[in-house]
Write a protein that holds these residues in place. Structure first.
Motif, PDB file in Angstrom:
ATOM      1  N   ARG A 249       0.725  -1.225  -0.092  1.00 43.66           N
ATOM      2  CA  ARG A 249      -0.121   0.062  -0.004  1.00 43.66           C
ATOM      3  C   ARG A 249       0.815   1.197   0.095  1.00 43.66           C
ATOM      4  NH1 ARG A 249      -2.514   1.114   3.975  1.00 43.66           N
ATOM      5  NH2 ARG A 249      -1.175  -0.095   5.561  1.00 43.66           N
ATOM      6  N   PHE A 250       2.085   0.985   0.429  1.00 44.26           N
ATOM      7  CA  PHE A 250       3.074   2.321   0.415  1.00 44.26           C
ATOM      8  C   PHE A 250       3.826   2.312  -0.896  1.00 44.26           C
ATOM      9  CE2 PHE A 250       2.562   4.332   4.877  1.00 44.26           C
ATOM     10  CZ  PHE A 250       1.634   3.400   5.318  1.00 44.26           C
ATOM     11  N   SER A 251       4.015   3.580  -1.196  1.00 40.71           N
ATOM     12  CA  SER A 251       5.316   3.528  -2.110  1.00 40.71           C
ATOM     13  C   SER A 251       5.845   4.915  -1.839  1.00 40.71           C
ATOM     14  CB  SER A 251       4.766   3.621  -3.694  1.00 40.71           C
ATOM     15  OG  SER A 251       3.915   4.620  -3.902  1.00 40.71           O
ATOM     16  N   ALA A 252       7.320   4.984  -2.391  1.00 37.96           N
ATOM     17  CA  ALA A 252       7.935   6.485  -2.486  1.00 37.96           C
ATOM     18  C   ALA A 252       9.114   6.391  -3.469  1.00 37.96           C
ATOM     19  CB  ALA A 252       8.821   6.449  -1.132  1.00 37.96           C
ATOM     20  N   GLU A 253       9.171   7.700  -4.038  1.00 31.71           N
ATOM     21  CA  GLU A 253      10.104   7.675  -5.101  1.00 31.71           C
ATOM     22  C   GLU A 253      11.030   9.142  -4.758  1.00 31.71           C
ATOM     23  OE1 GLU A 253       7.678   7.870  -8.541  1.00 31.71           O
ATOM     24  OE2 GLU A 253       6.950  10.070  -8.061  1.00 31.71           O
ATOM     25  N   ARG A 254      12.187   9.142  -5.279  1.00 27.98           N
ATOM     26  CA  ARG A 254      12.945  10.394  -5.439  1.00 27.98           C
ATOM     27  C   ARG A 254      13.675  10.406  -6.542  1.00 27.98           C
ATOM     28  NH1 ARG A 254      18.088  11.623  -1.597  1.00 27.98           N
ATOM     29  NH2 ARG A 254      18.142  13.670  -1.453  1.00 27.98           N
ATOM     30  N   LEU A 255      12.911  10.799  -7.614  1.00 32.07           N
ATOM     31  CA  LEU A 255      13.274  10.551  -9.127  1.00 32.07           C
ATOM     32  C   LEU A 255      14.474  11.411  -9.353  1.00 32.07           C
ATOM     33  CD1 LEU A 255       9.836  10.243 -10.794  1.00 32.07           C
ATOM     34  CD2 LEU A 255      11.278   8.566 -10.233  1.00 32.07           C
ATOM     35  N   LYS A 256      14.754  12.519  -8.848  1.00 32.66           N
ATOM     36  CA  LYS A 256      15.791  13.285  -9.424  1.00 32.66           C
ATOM     37  C   LYS A 256      16.867  13.415  -8.030  1.00 32.66           C
ATOM     38  CE  LYS A 256      13.203  16.107 -12.727  1.00 32.66           C
ATOM     39  NZ  LYS A 256      12.780  17.256 -13.253  1.00 32.66           N
ATOM     40  N   GLY A 257      16.791  12.549  -7.314  1.00 25.67           N
ATOM     41  CA  GLY A 257      17.564  12.888  -6.077  1.00 25.67           C
ATOM     42  C   GLY A 257      17.505  14.062  -5.087  1.00 25.67           C
ATOM     43  N   VAL A 258      16.300  14.766  -5.262  1.00 29.48           N
ATOM     44  CA  VAL A 258      16.355  15.874  -4.401  1.00 29.48           C
ATOM     45  C   VAL A 258      15.132  15.488  -3.549  1.00 29.48           C
ATOM     46  CG1 VAL A 258      16.069  18.322  -4.195  1.00 29.48           C
ATOM     47  CG2 VAL A 258      17.545  17.448  -6.065  1.00 29.48           C
ATOM     48  N   ASP A 259      13.884  16.250  -3.988  1.00 33.33           N
ATOM     49  CA  ASP A 259      12.729  16.107  -3.385  1.00 33.33           C
ATOM     50  C   ASP A 259      12.060  14.587  -3.475  1.00 33.33           C
ATOM     51  OD1 ASP A 259      10.418  17.868  -5.304  1.00 33.33           O
ATOM     52  OD2 ASP A 259      11.948  16.656  -5.709  1.00 33.33           O
ATOM     53  N   SER A 260      10.946  14.373  -2.576  1.00 38.33           N
ATOM     54  CA  SER A 260      10.651  12.909  -2.466  1.00 38.33           C
ATOM     55  C   SER A 260       9.024  12.868  -2.193  1.00 38.33           C
ATOM     56  CB  SER A 260      11.384  12.154  -1.520  1.00 38.33           C
ATOM     57  OG  SER A 260      10.809  10.774  -1.224  1.00 38.33           O
ATOM     58  N   THR A 261       8.529  11.868  -2.828  1.00 37.43           N
ATOM     59  CA  THR A 261       7.016  11.764  -2.272  1.00 37.43           C
ATOM     60  C   THR A 261       6.579  10.470  -1.698  1.00 37.43           C
ATOM     61  OG1 THR A 261       6.518  11.155  -4.564  1.00 37.43           O
ATOM     62  CG2 THR A 261       6.270  13.341  -4.212  1.00 37.43           C
ATOM     63  N   LEU A 262       5.865  10.383  -0.899  1.00 36.64           N
ATOM     64  CA  LEU A 262       5.572   9.141  -0.111  1.00 36.64           C
ATOM     65  C   LEU A 262       3.925   8.854  -0.447  1.00 36.64           C
ATOM     66  CD1 LEU A 262       6.227   6.623   1.866  1.00 36.64           C
ATOM     67  CD2 LEU A 262       5.349   8.381   3.576  1.00 36.64           C
ATOM     68  N   LYS A 263       3.403   7.781  -0.676  1.00 38.12           N
ATOM     69  CA  LYS A 263       2.112   7.691  -1.165  1.00 38.12           C
ATOM     70  C   LYS A 263       1.703   6.397  -0.539  1.00 38.12           C
ATOM     71  CE  LYS A 263       2.717   9.330  -5.903  1.00 38.12           C
ATOM     72  NZ  LYS A 263       2.590   9.114  -7.386  1.00 38.12           N
ATOM     73  N   ILE A 264       0.254   6.313  -0.173  1.00 35.53           N
ATOM     74  CA  ILE A 264      -0.394   5.479   0.603  1.00 35.53           C
ATOM     75  C   ILE A 264      -1.543   5.365  -0.174  1.00 35.53           C
ATOM     76  CG2 ILE A 264      -1.384   4.381   2.595  1.00 35.53           C
ATOM     77  CD1 ILE A 264       0.100   6.504   4.411  1.00 35.53           C
ATOM     78  N   GLN A 265      -2.051   3.874  -0.832  1.00 35.01           N
ATOM     79  CA  GLN A 265      -2.874   3.621  -1.560  1.00 35.01           C
ATOM     80  C   GLN A 265      -3.352   2.129  -1.455  1.00 35.01           C
ATOM     81  OE1 GLN A 265      -2.416   4.434  -5.785  1.00 35.01           O
ATOM     82  NE2 GLN A 265      -4.887   4.262  -6.134  1.00 35.01           N
ATOM     83  N   PRO A 266      -4.312   1.804  -0.901  1.00 36.46           N
ATOM     84  CA  PRO A 266      -5.483   2.502  -0.344  1.00 36.46           C
ATOM     85  C   PRO A 266      -4.962   2.831   1.444  1.00 36.46           C
ATOM     86  CG  PRO A 266      -6.181   0.062  -0.250  1.00 36.46           C
ATOM     87  CD  PRO A 266      -4.716   0.420  -1.032  1.00 36.46           C
ATOM     88  N   ALA A 267      -5.552   3.573   1.831  1.00 37.07           N
ATOM     89  CA  ALA A 267      -5.357   4.161   3.349  1.00 37.07           C
ATOM     90  C   ALA A 267      -6.059   3.141   4.238  1.00 37.07           C
ATOM     91  CB  ALA A 267      -5.512   5.471   3.629  1.00 37.07           C
ATOM     92  N   LYS A 268      -5.564   2.819   5.306  1.00 32.16           N
ATOM     93  CA  LYS A 268      -6.325   1.921   6.369  1.00 32.16           C
ATOM     94  C   LYS A 268      -6.331   2.867   7.605  1.00 32.16           C
ATOM     95  CE  LYS A 268      -5.326  -2.711   4.841  1.00 32.16           C
ATOM     96  NZ  LYS A 268      -4.771  -4.156   5.515  1.00 32.16           N
TER      97      LYS A 268
END
Lengths: 113, 115
Positions: B64-83
């Motif tokens: 359900r969780f994923s994260a990325e830091r595509l350009k090595g600077v900022d990052s996003t964390l995603k939750i889908q679906p949330a519990k």
């Protein structure tokens, strides 16, 4: 996972007194330790750190003591002020873990004016 | 020096919805961490990046969780679906160099409430 625990979940001290917050860690291979202060609604704030080759380190009004024999860490705050009221966490970094830290549950310090 | 920036500060969603958090680390910090902090507990590491690569994601619930830091600077964390049990503060931290004893600097977090 690692286990980093604190002896007392809450601590109340009078303003001006010294505070001592204790922490037990589980991994004898940990080589770096940090104390963080976390105020309500904010992220943990670095206070002081110590490496395993040291027994004591002093900062401004704070001192950290490390006893590797019994795997114990303490934070001493001199002349505690109302602004010191917060939750304090110790964090340990086992050697060779790429700067990964394991946090304890925290001790809530309340300073009574 | 600007600190770690996170947004949003608060988020309220219903269970089974998705949510994303954003983090911008301290400039020049190569290592970025996402932590989950449940009320009354210490932060728990979810994932660690070194530049744009994952160093450790062993505690990330990957279903359900994923994260990325595509350009090595900022990052996003995603939750889908949330519990419901995902209700927590999500903290981002950064440090200057992996492999050395460096303190982590934290943002103020995103407080997530699941209804």
């Amino acid at each position: 996972g690692e286990s980093v625990g604190l002896h007392l979940p809450t601590l109340s001290v009078q303003e001006g007194d010294n505070s001592i917050i204790n922490c037990a860690y589980s991994n004898s291979a940990s080589d770096y330790f940090i104390w963080y202060k976390q105020e309500s609604g904010k992220g943990p704030q670095f206070i002081i750190d110590i490496r395993s080759n040291m027994d004591k380190r002093q900062g401004q009004r704070v001192t950290v003591l490390l006893n590797k024999t019994v795997k114990h860490l303490s934070l001493q705050i001199a002349a505690t002020q109302p602004g010191d009221s917060a939750v304090y966490f110790c964090a340990e970094k086992p050697a060779n873990t790429g700067n990964q830290f394991y946090f304890g549950t925290g001790t809530s310090l309340t300073v009574i004016p | 020096e600007a600190g770690v920036a996170q947004s949003p500060r608060y988020k309220i969603i219903e269970k089974r919805q998705s949510v994303a958090f954003w983090c911008n680390p301290i400039s020049g910090h190569a290592t970025l961490y996402w932590y989950q902090q449940i009320l009354g507990q210490g932060p728990k590491l979810l994932i660690q990046f070194q530049n744009n690569g994952v160093v450790d994601d062993s505690q990330l619930p990957k279903d359900r969780f994923s994260a990325e830091r595509l350009k090595g600077v900022d990052s996003t964390l995603k939750i889908q679906p949330a519990k419901l049990e995902d209700s927590a503060v999500y903290l981002c931290a950064s440090s200057s160099l992996q492999g050395s004893n460096q303190p982590q600097h934290f943002g103020d977090g995103t407080r997530l409430s699941i209804l």
